[in-house]
Design a protein around this motif. Structure first.
Motif, PDB file in Angstrom:
ATOM      1  N   ILE A  42      41.439 -21.152 -30.523  1.00  0.00           N
ATOM      2  CA  ILE A  42      40.962 -19.788 -30.758  1.00  0.00           C
ATOM      3  C   ILE A  42      40.687 -19.561 -32.243  1.00  0.00           C
ATOM      4  CG2 ILE A  42      41.524 -17.332 -30.524  1.00  0.00           C
ATOM      5  CD1 ILE A  42      43.408 -18.213 -28.178  1.00  0.00           C
ATOM      6  N   LEU A  43      41.543 -20.103 -33.114  1.00  0.00           N
ATOM      7  CA  LEU A  43      41.349 -19.938 -34.557  1.00  0.00           C
ATOM      8  C   LEU A  43      40.054 -20.575 -35.040  1.00  0.00           C
ATOM      9  CD1 LEU A  43      44.952 -20.532 -35.950  1.00  0.00           C
ATOM     10  CD2 LEU A  43      43.765 -18.352 -35.629  1.00  0.00           C
ATOM     11  N   GLN A  44      39.524 -21.517 -34.285  1.00  0.00           N
ATOM     12  CA  GLN A  44      38.274 -22.182 -34.665  1.00  0.00           C
ATOM     13  C   GLN A  44      37.038 -21.448 -34.147  1.00  0.00           C
ATOM     14  OE1 GLN A  44      38.441 -26.564 -34.277  1.00  0.00           O
ATOM     15  NE2 GLN A  44      40.599 -26.236 -33.753  1.00  0.00           N
ATOM     16  N   ASP A  45      37.240 -20.404 -33.348  1.00  0.00           N
ATOM     17  CA  ASP A  45      36.108 -19.619 -32.843  1.00  0.00           C
ATOM     18  C   ASP A  45      35.366 -18.959 -34.000  1.00  0.00           C
ATOM     19  OD1 ASP A  45      36.905 -20.255 -30.294  1.00  0.00           O
ATOM     20  OD2 ASP A  45      37.533 -18.223 -29.741  1.00  0.00           O
ATOM     21  N   HIS A  46      34.061 -18.834 -33.849  1.00  0.00           N
ATOM     22  CA  HIS A  46      33.254 -18.173 -34.877  1.00  0.00           C
ATOM     23  C   HIS A  46      33.726 -16.742 -35.100  1.00  0.00           C
ATOM     24  CE1 HIS A  46      30.355 -21.362 -35.466  1.00  0.00           C
ATOM     25  NE2 HIS A  46      30.303 -21.505 -34.163  1.00  0.00           N
ATOM     26  N   TYR A  47      34.154 -16.065 -34.042  1.00  0.00           N
ATOM     27  CA  TYR A  47      34.625 -14.691 -34.171  1.00  0.00           C
ATOM     28  C   TYR A  47      35.762 -14.599 -35.189  1.00  0.00           C
ATOM     29  CZ  TYR A  47      36.475 -10.102 -33.012  1.00  0.00           C
ATOM     30  OH  TYR A  47      36.915  -8.808 -33.091  1.00  0.00           O
ATOM     31  N   VAL A  48      36.707 -15.524 -35.106  1.00  0.00           N
ATOM     32  CA  VAL A  48      37.854 -15.523 -36.021  1.00  0.00           C
ATOM     33  C   VAL A  48      37.413 -16.012 -37.405  1.00  0.00           C
ATOM     34  CG1 VAL A  48      40.153 -16.475 -36.466  1.00  0.00           C
ATOM     35  CG2 VAL A  48      39.478 -15.884 -34.125  1.00  0.00           C
ATOM     36  N   GLN A  49      36.690 -17.102 -37.453  1.00  0.00           N
ATOM     37  CA  GLN A  49      36.269 -17.696 -38.728  1.00  0.00           C
ATOM     38  C   GLN A  49      35.425 -16.741 -39.563  1.00  0.00           C
ATOM     39  OE1 GLN A  49      37.014 -20.890 -39.968  1.00  0.00           O
ATOM     40  NE2 GLN A  49      38.525 -20.795 -38.329  1.00  0.00           N
ATOM     41  N   ASN A  50      34.582 -15.934 -38.913  1.00  0.00           N
ATOM     42  CA  ASN A  50      33.709 -15.008 -39.631  1.00  0.00           C
ATOM     43  C   ASN A  50      34.433 -13.765 -40.129  1.00  0.00           C
ATOM     44  OD1 ASN A  50      31.498 -16.661 -39.274  1.00  0.00           O
ATOM     45  ND2 ASN A  50      30.846 -15.633 -37.412  1.00  0.00           N
ATOM     46  N   ARG A  51      35.652 -13.545 -39.661  1.00  0.00           N
ATOM     47  CA  ARG A  51      36.360 -12.328 -40.016  1.00  0.00           C
ATOM     48  C   ARG A  51      37.583 -12.539 -40.898  1.00  0.00           C
ATOM     49  NH1 ARG A  51      33.454 -11.872 -35.834  1.00  0.00           N
ATOM     50  NH2 ARG A  51      32.456  -9.926 -35.247  1.00  0.00           N
ATOM     51  N   LEU A  52      38.246 -13.691 -40.769  1.00  0.00           N
ATOM     52  CA  LEU A  52      39.469 -13.927 -41.528  1.00  0.00           C
ATOM     53  C   LEU A  52      39.422 -15.275 -42.230  1.00  0.00           C
ATOM     54  CD1 LEU A  52      42.197 -12.838 -38.912  1.00  0.00           C
ATOM     55  CD2 LEU A  52      41.117 -11.443 -40.677  1.00  0.00           C
ATOM     56  N   PRO A  54      41.474 -18.517 -44.117  1.00  0.00           N
ATOM     57  CA  PRO A  54      42.696 -19.219 -43.685  1.00  0.00           C
ATOM     58  C   PRO A  54      43.996 -18.508 -44.069  1.00  0.00           C
ATOM     59  CG  PRO A  54      41.113 -20.806 -44.481  1.00  0.00           C
ATOM     60  CD  PRO A  54      40.548 -19.446 -44.785  1.00  0.00           C
ATOM     61  N   ARG A  55      44.050 -17.887 -45.218  1.00  0.00           N
ATOM     62  CA  ARG A  55      45.263 -17.157 -45.622  1.00  0.00           C
ATOM     63  C   ARG A  55      45.515 -15.974 -44.678  1.00  0.00           C
ATOM     64  NH1 ARG A  55      46.110 -15.427 -51.620  1.00  0.00           N
ATOM     65  NH2 ARG A  55      47.840 -16.860 -51.628  1.00  0.00           N
ATOM     66  N   GLN A  56      44.457 -15.248 -44.355  1.00  0.00           N
ATOM     67  CA  GLN A  56      44.596 -14.129 -43.423  1.00  0.00           C
ATOM     68  C   GLN A  56      44.966 -14.618 -42.028  1.00  0.00           C
ATOM     69  OE1 GLN A  56      40.623 -12.720 -44.239  1.00  0.00           O
ATOM     70  NE2 GLN A  56      41.422 -10.828 -45.135  1.00  0.00           N
ATOM     71  N   GLN A  57      44.426 -15.769 -41.635  1.00  0.00           N
ATOM     72  CA  GLN A  57      44.774 -16.335 -40.333  1.00  0.00           C
ATOM     73  C   GLN A  57      46.261 -16.698 -40.298  1.00  0.00           C
ATOM     74  OE1 GLN A  57      42.079 -19.482 -39.075  1.00  0.00           O
ATOM     75  NE2 GLN A  57      40.417 -18.454 -40.150  1.00  0.00           N
ATOM     76  N   LEU A  75      52.271 -21.632 -31.414  1.00  0.00           N
ATOM     77  CA  LEU A  75      52.283 -21.090 -32.776  1.00  0.00           C
ATOM     78  C   LEU A  75      52.537 -22.186 -33.800  1.00  0.00           C
ATOM     79  CD1 LEU A  75      54.149 -17.670 -32.601  1.00  0.00           C
ATOM     80  CD2 LEU A  75      51.813 -18.082 -33.338  1.00  0.00           C
ATOM     81  N   ASP A  76      53.494 -23.064 -33.508  1.00  0.00           N
ATOM     82  CA  ASP A  76      53.795 -24.169 -34.430  1.00  0.00           C
ATOM     83  C   ASP A  76      52.581 -25.058 -34.634  1.00  0.00           C
ATOM     84  OD1 ASP A  76      56.380 -23.240 -34.744  1.00  0.00           O
ATOM     85  OD2 ASP A  76      57.245 -24.638 -33.289  1.00  0.00           O
ATOM     86  N   GLN A  77      51.862 -25.369 -33.557  1.00  0.00           N
ATOM     87  CA  GLN A  77      50.655 -26.199 -33.664  1.00  0.00           C
ATOM     88  C   GLN A  77      49.591 -25.489 -34.506  1.00  0.00           C
ATOM     89  OE1 GLN A  77      49.508 -26.978 -29.638  1.00  0.00           O
ATOM     90  NE2 GLN A  77      51.011 -28.620 -29.368  1.00  0.00           N
ATOM     91  N   ALA A  78      49.438 -24.188 -34.292  1.00  0.00           N
ATOM     92  CA  ALA A  78      48.442 -23.434 -35.051  1.00  0.00           C
ATOM     93  C   ALA A  78      48.806 -23.388 -36.537  1.00  0.00           C
ATOM     94  CB  ALA A  78      48.313 -22.024 -34.481  1.00  0.00           C
ATOM     95  N   ARG A  79      50.086 -23.227 -36.843  1.00  0.00           N
ATOM     96  CA  ARG A  79      50.522 -23.219 -38.237  1.00  0.00           C
ATOM     97  C   ARG A  79      50.284 -24.571 -38.891  1.00  0.00           C
ATOM     98  NH1 ARG A  79      55.587 -19.954 -36.251  1.00  0.00           N
ATOM     99  NH2 ARG A  79      54.847 -17.834 -36.626  1.00  0.00           N
ATOM    100  N   GLU A  80      50.558 -25.650 -38.160  1.00  0.00           N
ATOM    101  CA  GLU A  80      50.284 -26.993 -38.684  1.00  0.00           C
ATOM    102  C   GLU A  80      48.795 -27.164 -38.936  1.00  0.00           C
ATOM    103  OE1 GLU A  80      51.932 -30.157 -36.337  1.00  0.00           O
ATOM    104  OE2 GLU A  80      53.870 -29.152 -36.191  1.00  0.00           O
ATOM    105  N   PHE A  81      47.987 -26.675 -38.016  1.00  0.00           N
ATOM    106  CA  PHE A  81      46.530 -26.758 -38.153  1.00  0.00           C
ATOM    107  C   PHE A  81      46.072 -26.046 -39.422  1.00  0.00           C
ATOM    108  CE2 PHE A  81      42.462 -24.535 -37.381  1.00  0.00           C
ATOM    109  CZ  PHE A  81      41.622 -25.635 -37.324  1.00  0.00           C
ATOM    110  N   LEU A  82      46.555 -24.814 -39.623  1.00  0.00           N
ATOM    111  CA  LEU A  82      46.180 -24.064 -40.823  1.00  0.00           C
ATOM    112  C   LEU A  82      46.719 -24.721 -42.083  1.00  0.00           C
ATOM    113  CD1 LEU A  82      46.574 -20.343 -39.728  1.00  0.00           C
ATOM    114  CD2 LEU A  82      44.473 -21.592 -40.171  1.00  0.00           C
ATOM    115  N   GLY A  83      47.912 -25.298 -42.007  1.00  0.00           N
ATOM    116  CA  GLY A  83      48.464 -26.002 -43.157  1.00  0.00           C
ATOM    117  C   GLY A  83      47.613 -27.186 -43.548  1.00  0.00           C
ATOM    118  N   GLY A  84      47.043 -27.861 -42.576  1.00  0.00           N
ATOM    119  CA  GLY A  84      46.146 -28.987 -42.846  1.00  0.00           C
ATOM    120  C   GLY A  84      44.857 -28.557 -43.502  1.00  0.00           C
TER     121      GLY A  84
END
Length: 87
Positions: A42-52, A54-57, A75-84
């Motif tokens: 979901i974090l990789q969706d254009h809707y999210v990427q165009n609005r927030l 990585p820090r906001q995510q 949540l842990d996987q998503a946090r790891e993804f953003l950390g990368g």
């Protein structure tokens, strides 16, 4: 004058304020997750990427409503993804 008084009580409150944009994206993430999607996807969706950014995510993943709605593993996987992304 009331606004000035609230600012003087907590001059850093703006750092923790939730924007309407973040509210809408949080609702989107929760809705999509309930439809069976992983938060990382979901974090990789254009809707999210165009609005927030990585820090906001990352801040989004700390919201209580989102934490309650999403599994801890997801949540842990998503946090790891953003950390990368920030590395």
């Amino acid at each position: 004058m009331l606004r000035l008084g609230s600012f003087l009580r907590n001059p850093f409150s703006f750092l923790f304020a939730k924007t309407a944009k973040e509210e809408r994206v949080a609702e989107y993430v929760i809705r999509e997750h309930r439809n069976g999607r992983r938060v990382t996807d979901i974090l990789q969706d254009h809707y999210v990427q165009n609005r927030l950014n990585p820090r906001q995510q990352g801040r989004l993943l700390e919201r209580e409503d989102l934490i309650r709605a999403v599994s801890h593993d997801d949540l842990d996987q998503a946090r790891e993804f953003l950390g990368g992304l920030n590395a």
